[in-house]
Design a protein around this motif. Structure first.
Motif, PDB file in Angstrom:
ATOM      1  N   SER A   1       0.951  -1.257   0.273  1.00 44.21           N
ATOM      2  CA  SER A   1      -0.005   0.032  -0.049  1.00 44.21           C
ATOM      3  C   SER A   1       0.870   1.306   0.038  1.00 44.21           C
ATOM      4  CB  SER A   1      -0.882   0.018   1.211  1.00 44.21           C
ATOM      5  OG  SER A   1      -1.568   1.305   1.307  1.00 44.21           O
TER       6      SER A   1
ATOM      7  N   VAL B   1       1.038   4.911  -2.612  1.00 39.36           N
ATOM      8  CA  VAL B   1       0.267   5.848  -1.815  1.00 39.36           C
ATOM      9  C   VAL B   1       0.269   7.303  -2.359  1.00 39.36           C
ATOM     10  CG1 VAL B   1       1.919   6.753  -0.119  1.00 39.36           C
ATOM     11  CG2 VAL B   1      -0.696   6.807   0.475  1.00 39.36           C
TER      12      VAL B   1
ATOM     13  N   LEU C   1      -6.418  -2.141   5.253  1.00 38.95           N
ATOM     14  CA  LEU C   1      -6.049  -2.234   3.730  1.00 38.95           C
ATOM     15  C   LEU C   1      -7.270  -2.023   2.886  1.00 38.95           C
ATOM     16  CD1 LEU C   1      -2.747  -3.979   3.860  1.00 38.95           C
ATOM     17  CD2 LEU C   1      -2.937  -1.524   3.504  1.00 38.95           C
TER      18      LEU C   1
ATOM     19  N   PHE D   1      -8.997   1.075   2.920  1.00 38.86           N
ATOM     20  CA  PHE D   1      -8.545   1.992   2.071  1.00 38.86           C
ATOM     21  C   PHE D   1      -8.882   1.998   0.679  1.00 38.86           C
ATOM     22  CE2 PHE D   1      -4.159   4.249   1.294  1.00 38.86           C
ATOM     23  CZ  PHE D   1      -4.697   5.489   1.408  1.00 38.86           C
ATOM     24  N   THR D   2      -9.422   0.971   0.215  1.00 42.82           N
ATOM     25  CA  THR D   2      -9.832   0.759  -1.304  1.00 42.82           C
ATOM     26  C   THR D   2     -11.171   1.765  -1.387  1.00 42.82           C
ATOM     27  OG1 THR D   2     -11.304  -1.133  -0.717  1.00 42.82           O
ATOM     28  CG2 THR D   2      -9.080  -1.376  -1.608  1.00 42.82           C
TER      29      THR D   2
ATOM     30  N   VAL E   1      -2.755   2.631   8.501  1.00 44.45           N
ATOM     31  CA  VAL E   1      -1.980   1.550   7.519  1.00 44.45           C
ATOM     32  C   VAL E   1      -0.656   1.839   8.129  1.00 44.45           C
ATOM     33  CG1 VAL E   1      -0.737   1.444   5.269  1.00 44.45           C
ATOM     34  CG2 VAL E   1      -3.172   1.876   5.566  1.00 44.45           C
TER      35      VAL E   1
ATOM     36  N   VAL F   1      -5.809   1.649  -6.431  1.00 43.74           N
ATOM     37  CA  VAL F   1      -6.004   1.313  -5.087  1.00 43.74           C
ATOM     38  C   VAL F   1      -5.889  -0.198  -5.020  1.00 43.74           C
ATOM     39  CG1 VAL F   1      -7.596   3.211  -4.665  1.00 43.74           C
ATOM     40  CG2 VAL F   1      -8.564   0.979  -5.696  1.00 43.74           C
TER      41      VAL F   1
ATOM     42  N   ASN G   1      -3.834  -1.978  -2.325  1.00 43.37           N
ATOM     43  CA  ASN G   1      -4.152  -2.301  -0.906  1.00 43.37           C
ATOM     44  C   ASN G   1      -4.942  -3.548  -0.865  1.00 43.37           C
ATOM     45  OD1 ASN G   1      -4.119   0.471   0.525  1.00 43.37           O
ATOM     46  ND2 ASN G   1      -4.874   1.078  -1.387  1.00 43.37           N
TER      47      ASN G   1
END
Length: 409
Positions: A218, A222, A278, A281-282, A298, A354, A357
């Motif tokens: 990830s 980023v 993770l 985060f998507t 994260v 993404v 992740n």
């Protein structure tokens, strides 16, 4: 906590700064040396290769040295290599000095972790190790942004000149604050390598590789996520990366405390939390606030694993701790490479920015699975406790020859 941990943290701060600041000053280096940014990216690879090679090699060479001498030697190589890199006349010599700068990384952390654990005692071992690694995580909060700013304003050579000065400060602090610790008389390369015959050591290294690999999958991508998906402008990325570094710092401290109190449950919790964050985060990447909060998480959940595994692998290694502690740093950098590579494959496959992740969450699940296997192996190897002796079994008459003689009046 012993004051000697401050000296170790200063060294860790310098190492963390030189490792990660390269990403911030890459354009300046490429422009100054007349190379492309992808070519300049090889400086990152050269350092990581130095870590992987140097961790076992230098630890093996210096296995008979006292740990304080080992720490001073490694910090000396670090300081000189960064100073030479700051004066690199061309990309070729720069690659060499960058490789040399990476060599002492793993050996320093390996010896430092053993020193920290020894000074603090068994009940505070993981907390002490996390205090040393606090310097590494603070490098992402303070050292990397400051070094990037200095490189942009004055030049990248100034950045690595300051890193070399940090090395000098660390040398002085180690010489003054770290007590001399003799190696045990039976310390040998064969004994250190013998720790690798233990399956639990390999389980621990694999958990580091895949568990931390999830976080790196990830974090490696980023920056484009923050600009192209979350909608931040490029100038905000440095500040947001500091937020991730702050999360790493919190996670490192929290992980150290959990490892001392709840070693195995804490590890399960950290890896599970990493997988969940993770995947989250998507979804949150589309929101500026959501992306910032999740980025902090994260960093936090990724670095909770570090002190837990450092303490665990030293426990499983028994008396031969130096080599396996250094090997954790090799596993850490392999995790970085695997996470970045697999995350890049997902993007190249057309799954979107993404998608790393999701890859990271899958790697974290592999880490959880390995932890389950490790705990099962532990239970099978632990001998069953001897049956308790009933009090009635002791209530028997002694033979005549075993009876006490009467005492004369």
């Amino acid at each position: 906590m012993p004051i000697a941990l401050l000296a170790l943290a200063i060294g860790a701060f310098g190492i963390g700064t030189t490792e990660f600041v390269m990403m911030g000053v890459l354009p300046e280096i490429a422009r100054d040396l007349g190379i492309s940014i992808p070519t300049a990216g090889n400086f990152i690879t050269a350092y990581a290769l130095g870590v992987v090679v140097g961790a076992p090699l230098l630890t093996a060479v210096a296995v008979r040295l006292s740990r304080k001498t080992m720490l001073l030697s490694m910090m000396g190589v670090f300081t000189i290599s960064n100073a030479l890199f700051a004066f690199s006349p061309n990309p070729e010599t720069g690659m060499l000095f960058r490789f040399l700068a990476g060599l002492p990384h793993g050996a320093f952390f390996g010896a430092g972790a053993v020193v920290a654990a020894t000074l603090a005692g068994p009940k505070r071992r993981a907390k002490a190790v996390s205090m040393m690694f606090l310097g590494l995580t603070l490098a992402n909060v303070i050292g990397v942004p400051a070094g990037t700013f200095l490189g942009q304003q004055v030049g990248w050579r100034a950045t690595f000149g300051v890193v070399a000065l940090i090395g000098v400060v660390a040398l002085a602090a180690i010489a003054k604050l770290v007590p001399h610790q003799r190696q045990t008389t039976n310390t040998s390369l064969r004994g250190e390598l013998g720790a690798f015959r233990k399956p639990q050591v390999w389980f621990a290294l694999a958990i580091v590789t895949f568990g931390l690999g999830g976080g790196f999958a990830s974090l490696s991508y980023v920056s484009p996520v923050l600009t192209d998906v979350s909608g931040y402008d490029g100038t905000s990325v440095t500040l947001l990366l500091s937020l991730a570094g702050l999360g790493m710092t919190v996670g490192n401290v929290l992980g150290g405390r959990l490892a001392d109190r709840f070693p195995l449950p804490g590890l399960y919790g950290a890896l599970t939390a990493l997988a969940v964050v993770l995947l989250t985060f998507t979804v949150t990447a589309d929101s500026k606030i959501g992306a910032a909060v999740t980025l902090f998480l994260v960093g936090m959940t990724s670095f909770m694993v570090g002190p837990m595994m450092q303490a665990r692998i030293m426990e499983k290694a028994g008396g031969a701790q130096s080599m396996v502690s250094a090997a954790v740093q090799s596993a850490f950098n392999i995790a970085n490479s695997i996470g970045a590579y697999l995350g890049g494959l997902a993007i190249a496959g057309g799954f979107g920015l993404v998608s790393p992740n999701v890859v990271g969450a899958m790697l974290a699940v592999v880490g959880i699975t390995l932890t389950v296997a490790s705990s099962i192996f532990d239970r099978k190897r632990t001998p069953a406790p001897a049956p308790a002796v009933e009090d009635t079994e002791l209530d028997v008459e002694l033979p005549r020859e075993s009876r006490p003689e009467p005492v004369a009046a």
